[in-house]
Design an enzyme around this catalytic site. Structure first.
Site, PDB file in Angstrom:
ATOM      1  N   PRO A 109     -47.203  -7.756 -16.221  1.00  0.00           N
ATOM      2  CG  PRO A 109     -49.317  -7.155 -16.983  1.00  0.00           C
ATOM      3  CD  PRO A 109     -48.539  -8.311 -16.436  1.00  0.00           C
ATOM      4  CG  ASP A 140     -42.979  -7.145  -8.833  1.00  0.00           C
ATOM      5  OD1 ASP A 140     -43.584  -6.243  -9.444  1.00  0.00           O
ATOM      6  OD2 ASP A 140     -42.345  -6.950  -7.784  1.00  0.00           O
ATOM      7  CG  ASN A 163     -48.316  -7.504  -2.083  1.00  0.00           C
ATOM      8  OD1 ASN A 163     -49.158  -6.857  -1.478  1.00  0.00           O
ATOM      9  ND2 ASN A 163     -48.222  -7.488  -3.414  1.00  0.00           N
ATOM     10  CE  LYS A 216     -56.222 -28.370  -1.275  1.00  0.00           C
ATOM     11  NZ  LYS A 216     -56.780 -29.049  -0.124  1.00  0.00           N
ATOM     12  CG  PHE A 227     -47.470   4.766  -3.911  1.00  0.00           C
ATOM     13  CD1 PHE A 227     -48.443   5.471  -4.611  1.00  0.00           C
ATOM     14  CD2 PHE A 227     -47.376   4.938  -2.540  1.00  0.00           C
ATOM     15  CE1 PHE A 227     -49.302   6.329  -3.952  1.00  0.00           C
ATOM     16  CE2 PHE A 227     -48.235   5.798  -1.870  1.00  0.00           C
ATOM     17  CZ  PHE A 227     -49.197   6.493  -2.568  1.00  0.00           C
ATOM     18  CE  LYS A 285     -39.317   0.442  -7.387  1.00  0.00           C
ATOM     19  NZ  LYS A 285     -39.668   0.036  -6.057  1.00  0.00           N
ATOM     20  CB  ILE A 345     -50.264  -1.415 -14.063  1.00  0.00           C
ATOM     21  CG1 ILE A 345     -50.689  -2.884 -14.091  1.00  0.00           C
ATOM     22  CG2 ILE A 345     -51.439  -0.491 -14.348  1.00  0.00           C
ATOM     23  CD1 ILE A 345     -51.476  -3.340 -12.890  1.00  0.00           C
TER      24      ILE A 345
HETATM   25  N1  CTP Z   1     -46.373  -1.318 -10.302  1.00  0.00           N
HETATM   26  C1  CTP Z   1     -47.258  -1.601 -11.310  1.00  0.00           C
HETATM   27  N2  CTP Z   1     -47.247  -2.832 -11.896  1.00  0.00           N
HETATM   28  C2  CTP Z   1     -46.351  -3.756 -11.509  1.00  0.00           C
HETATM   29  C3  CTP Z   1     -45.437  -3.495 -10.480  1.00  0.00           C
HETATM   30  C4  CTP Z   1     -45.482  -2.244  -9.884  1.00  0.00           C
HETATM   31  O1  CTP Z   1     -48.074  -0.756 -11.660  1.00  0.00           O
HETATM   32  N3  CTP Z   1     -46.361  -4.941 -12.106  1.00  0.00           N
HETATM   33  C5  CTP Z   1     -46.371   0.030  -9.731  1.00  0.00           C
HETATM   34  C6  CTP Z   1     -46.849   0.098  -8.309  1.00  0.00           C
HETATM   35  O2  CTP Z   1     -48.252   0.312  -8.245  1.00  0.00           O
HETATM   36  C7  CTP Z   1     -46.066   1.314  -7.805  1.00  0.00           C
HETATM   37  C8  CTP Z   1     -44.761   1.241  -8.567  1.00  0.00           C
HETATM   38  O3  CTP Z   1     -45.033   0.477  -9.715  1.00  0.00           O
HETATM   39  O4  CTP Z   1     -46.704   2.506  -8.175  1.00  0.00           O
HETATM   40  C9  CTP Z   1     -43.604   0.658  -7.831  1.00  0.00           C
HETATM   41  O5  CTP Z   1     -43.974  -0.555  -7.250  1.00  0.00           O
HETATM   42  P1  CTP Z   1     -42.967  -1.329  -6.292  1.00  0.00           P
HETATM   43  O6  CTP Z   1     -43.630  -2.577  -5.821  1.00  0.00           O
HETATM   44  O7  CTP Z   1     -42.391  -0.394  -5.277  1.00  0.00           O
HETATM   45  O8  CTP Z   1     -41.772  -1.660  -7.255  1.00  0.00           O
HETATM   46  P2  CTP Z   1     -41.548  -2.682  -8.383  1.00  0.00           P
HETATM   47  O9  CTP Z   1     -41.668  -2.008  -9.705  1.00  0.00           O
HETATM   48  O10 CTP Z   1     -42.395  -3.896  -8.195  1.00  0.00           O
HETATM   49  O11 CTP Z   1     -39.999  -3.011  -8.206  1.00  0.00           O
HETATM   50  P3  CTP Z   1     -39.247  -3.766  -6.996  1.00  0.00           P
HETATM   51  O12 CTP Z   1     -40.247  -4.747  -6.456  1.00  0.00           O
HETATM   52  O13 CTP Z   1     -38.098  -4.387  -7.678  1.00  0.00           O
HETATM   53  O14 CTP Z   1     -38.863  -2.699  -6.018  1.00  0.00           O
END
Ligand code: CTP
Length: 412
Positions: free
Chosen positions: A314, A288, A220, A298, A334, A348, A316
């Site tokens: 997972p 995600d 991302n 490759k 965040f 969240k 975190i």
């Molecule tokens: N986060 C995490 N591990 C993941 C996904 C997210 O630790 N696999 C944490 C991010 O570091 C952040 C928070 O979860 O502190 C929210 O991340 P965000 O990307 O805004 O949301 P998602 O949980 O991924 O949900 P969505 O993409 O559906 O908004």
């Protein structure tokens, strides 16, 4: 020479008082007219004559000599400046500021001024680390007093640690930044306040890369700037800080243990290894999903890949936030949202069992990804604070101060 700004410089006791002479010269160079108040302790280390010669202004010492109509009273002194700078700031003057004691000219001026106050502390490391000084710092910080330094190093008394007065050019640079943009929240990214002394912080930052094959991956737009700035700020406030970072183009922050990872699974593993911690900040934009079975070779176009099978990574933050042995007392996540920022962030907060969420808007109409500024809301279970737009470094610093306040409230 006509100067643009006026600074009231309070020189309190301590061997570092001699550095105030160099400081006056540097402040003059950034168009500041400096008027000095010399405390009784300060006078043991620097003479009124040397301060007067360099500042080209009268040096004030005694509260009761100001009764003369021709002299400037202490109220006038405190009004007639853009800011008050205490350098060096001894443990004694800091304690008096906290208690509101006004038993000499310097402390009386500090009690009645409405101008911004900056203190560059200097003292022995054990005085700096003493719980009384740390409490005083915390209280004064929450009242809006700005601290610059101190630095770490060899002391005049032969000991080593935090307590050395910051270098005059660091102090002058900070004052200059403030005078140029006083509307900025007065947060000093150079501060090493030790408010978090004895605490351990783990911060995740950056994106993760999930391999498709040895040359391609899914990721991302995260630059890691906000997470890195938070780690830097926590460290500057004295926390033992570990930055678990996905791949970024940023240099490793100074004096911080950095664990470089690529994937979400590696990031989780690295965080687990750092537990227990007092605070965890999950600022990483974790990808995600991961590719279920990345190709070892490759992939060739001729293979006509039509779809990739994904598995969920997972979470975190949710993992560290859940009720468990060694759950950090403060877990911060965040929420990067393109719409319904507060609503999604609150969701969240509850779903991932974290204590605070830092919410921000991302997307094409914002400059959050890759930019160096951020506008965030800090959300907990009962309230939402909207912070003005500021640099990512200042967001980190403000967050670190909040963390310090919160952890000290948790003290038994
Ligand atoms: N986060 C995490 N591990 C993941 C996904 C997210 O630790 N696999 C944490 C991010 O570091 C952040 C928070 O979860 O502190 C929210 O991340 P965000 O990307 O805004 O949301 P998602 O949980 O991924 O949900 P969505 O993409 O559906 O908004």
């Amino acid at each position: 020479m006509s100067h643009k700004y006026r600074i009231l410089l309070i020189v309190s006791g301590g061997i570092a008082a001699y550095k105030s002479l160099e400081l006056i010269r540097l402040l003059n160079a950034i168009s500041c007219d400096v008027t000095c108040i010399l405390t009784r302790g300060g006078k043991n280390f620097v003479t009124p004559l040397s301060l007067a010669s360099l500042s080209e202004n009268k040096v004030y010492e005694d509260l009761f000599s100001l009764n003369d109509e021709n002299e400037m009273g202490h109220i006038e002194l405190s009004k007639n400046c853009n800011l008050v700078l205490v350098a060096p700031g001894s443990a004694d003057i800091i304690a008096k500021m906290r208690a509101g004691i006004a038993d000499d000219l310097a402390t009386t001026v500090l009690l009645c001024t409405k101008k911004p106050i900056f203190v560059a502390p200097a003292m022995n490391v054990r005085m700096w680390e003493n719980a009384a000084t740390r409490d005083n710092l915390q209280e004064l910080t929450s009242r809006g007093v700005n601290f610059i330094g101190p630095d770490k190093g060899e002391m005049a008394c032969g000991e080593y640690g935090y307590g050395r007065l910051s270098e005059p050019n660091t102090i002058a640079n900070y004052i200059s930044d403030f005078l140029i943009s006083p509307q900025e929240p007065q947060i000093n990214t150079e501060v090493s306040s030790q408010l978090l002394f004895g605490k351990k912080a783990v911060v995740t930052s950056g994106p993760t890369h999930e391999a498709i094959d040895p040359v391609r991956y899914v990721t991302n737009h995260s630059s890691g700037q906000q997470g890195h700035a938070i780690a830097q700020a926590l460290s500057k406030h004295g926390a033992e800080t570990v930055l678990v970072s996905g791949p970024t183009n940023l240099p490793n922050p100074n004096n911080i243990k950095v664990v470089n990872v690529k994937t979400a699974i590696q990031m989780l593993d690295a965080c687990e290894k750092e537990m227990p911690a007092d605070v965890v900040v999950c600022a990483a934009a974790v990808t995600d999903w991961r590719i279920e079975a990345p190709s070892k070779q490759k992939l060739k176009k001729s293979e006509k890949v039509k779809s990739l099978k994904l598995s969920e990574n997972p979470d975190i933050l949710a993992h560290l936030g859940q009720k468990r042995k060694n759950r950090p007392p403060l877990v911060i996540g965040f929420a990067a949202e393109t719409e319904d920022v507060i609503k999604n962030a609150k969701k969240k907060l509850f779903e991932k069992s974290c204590d605070w969420v830092v919410a921000n808007k991302v997307g094409a109409d914002t400059n959050t990804f890759g930019g160096d500024r951020n506008k965030v809301q800090l959300i907990n279970k009962t309230k939402t604070e909207s912070w003005p737009e500021m640099s990512k470094a200042d967001v980190g610093n403000r967050l670190a101060i909040k963390v310090a306040e919160h952890l000290s409230d948790l003290k038994p």
